[in-house]
Design an enzyme around this catalytic site. Structure first.
Site, PDB file in Angstrom:
ATOM      1  N   LYS A  96      18.994  55.848  36.842  1.00  0.00           N
ATOM      2  CA  LYS A  96      18.041  55.629  37.934  1.00  0.00           C
ATOM      3  C   LYS A  96      16.931  56.649  37.723  1.00  0.00           C
ATOM      4  O   LYS A  96      17.124  57.844  37.936  1.00  0.00           O
ATOM      5  CB  LYS A  96      18.711  55.816  39.298  1.00  0.00           C
ATOM      6  N   GLY A 157      15.110  58.912  52.644  1.00  0.00           N
ATOM      7  CA  GLY A 157      15.710  59.587  53.785  1.00  0.00           C
ATOM      8  C   GLY A 157      14.983  59.400  55.102  1.00  0.00           C
ATOM      9  O   GLY A 157      15.395  59.948  56.121  1.00  0.00           O
TER      10      GLY A 157
END
Lengths: 257, 65
Positions: A96, A157
């Site tokens: 990733k 987040g």
């Protein structure tokens, strides 16, 4: 069936492993999410520490695929070196790829990202680039050799959901054959369902589960939302319209005025 | 010889990366290493000499999003 670089997956929910209250809660959350892929990272460990070793044992016991990240990397060189290190430890070509360009939003540096993707794809990595919904960047990443894209929903987040519905919808429409995973910024299961309803292939969740009051219950809720969103996509949602349309037939209605 | 390991100055008697890692207590651990910003594969650590002031990163699996 979701296919990512040849790997066939039944779950469309990928789960991050950070920020859980305990290793036991993480384990239970992965199971409740029915996740088949979890993201992992690399961090410094001193000779006297054992936390990384314990974490790796826990992940291996879960029997899931790991997707190592290059989180925290701000340059192409850092990201490429981290990818090399991750491939050795985690024994997977999957990476990733994150190249962060801006610290307040953790927005990807798409210029560095495409360059790092080009290098890593040429070296045989199977790159999952954390990117924006920008169509031109997506094109460049595919040209670099990426066969999966991971556009953000919102800053990492933040829990804000799908910030740019138009952009994400355009991305989906523009690349109908490319597996697209919404990564980052989702806060509640309805955000995940919305992503799947729009035709995205999967979502990657971390904070929304790990920081929930009950992470295991939230993992289960996300799993249901992802399944519902995907089923709805397959079922063919109606198009929104600006005016009302009676759902109850008007023919045969009594005249009682 | 003084080297920088994960941002901390350490004294080592060893001359190569593999021996230094063993000396610092990393024996048998799942780790990966870089020397002065360049990845050093596990099977080349014993052939990787160290010099005064070298920067070593020793990383292990960790939680990530």
């Amino acid at each position: 069936m979701l296919k990512l670089y040849g790997a066939e997956l039944t779950s469309r929910l990928l789960l991050g492993t950070a920020r859980y209250p305990s290793p036991a809660v993480l384990t239970d959350a992965v199971r409740a999410a029915r996740a088949e892929v979890v993201t992992v990272s690399l961090r410094r460990e001193s000779g006297g520490e054992r936390s990384g070793q314990g974490f790796w044992s826990l992940i291996r016991a879960l029997g899931v695929r790991v997707l190592p990240n290059t989180a925290g990397c701000h340059s192409v060189k850092e990201a490429v070196t981290t990818a090399h290190m991750a491939r050795e430890v985690f024994a997977t070509p999957w990476i990733k790829l994150e190249v962060i360009g801006e610290d307040d939003t953790l927005q990807p540096d798409v210029f560095g990202l495409t360059e790092a993707a080009r290098i890593l794809c040429a070296e045989g990595f199977e790159v999952f680039p954390y990117t924006t919904e920008d169509l031109v960047v997506a094109e460049r990443l595919l040209a670099a050799g990426c066969r999966v894209l991971m556009p953000w929903g919102a800053p990492i987040g933040s829990g804000r959901g799908l910030n740019n519905l138009f952009g994400l919808t355009a991305l989906r429409a523009h690349f109908p054959e490319v597996p697209l995973i919404i990564d980052a910024g989702l806060g509640v299961p309805s955000h995940a369902a919305q992503g799947l309803e729009l035709g995205f292939d999967a979502v990657l969740i971390n904070t929304a589960v790990a920081q929930a009051t009950d992470p295991v219950a939230m993992a289960g809720a996300f799993a249901q939302a992802v399944a519902a969103g995907h089923a709805a996509r397959l079922a063919g949602p109606i198009e929104p319209r600006n005016f009302a349309e009676p759902s109850t037939p008007v023919i045969g209605q009594a005249f009682l005025g | 010889m003084r080297i920088l390991v994960n941002g901390v100055w350490r004294e080592t008697e060893s001359r190569d990366l593999a021996a230094t890692l063993a000396e610092l207590g990393y024996g048998g651990r799942v780790i990966t290493t870089a020397l002065n910003g360049e990845f050093v594969a596990a099977d080349t650590r014993s052939r990787t000499p160290l010099a005064e002031g070298d920067r070593i990163e020793v990383l292990a699996p960790m939680q990530g999003g």
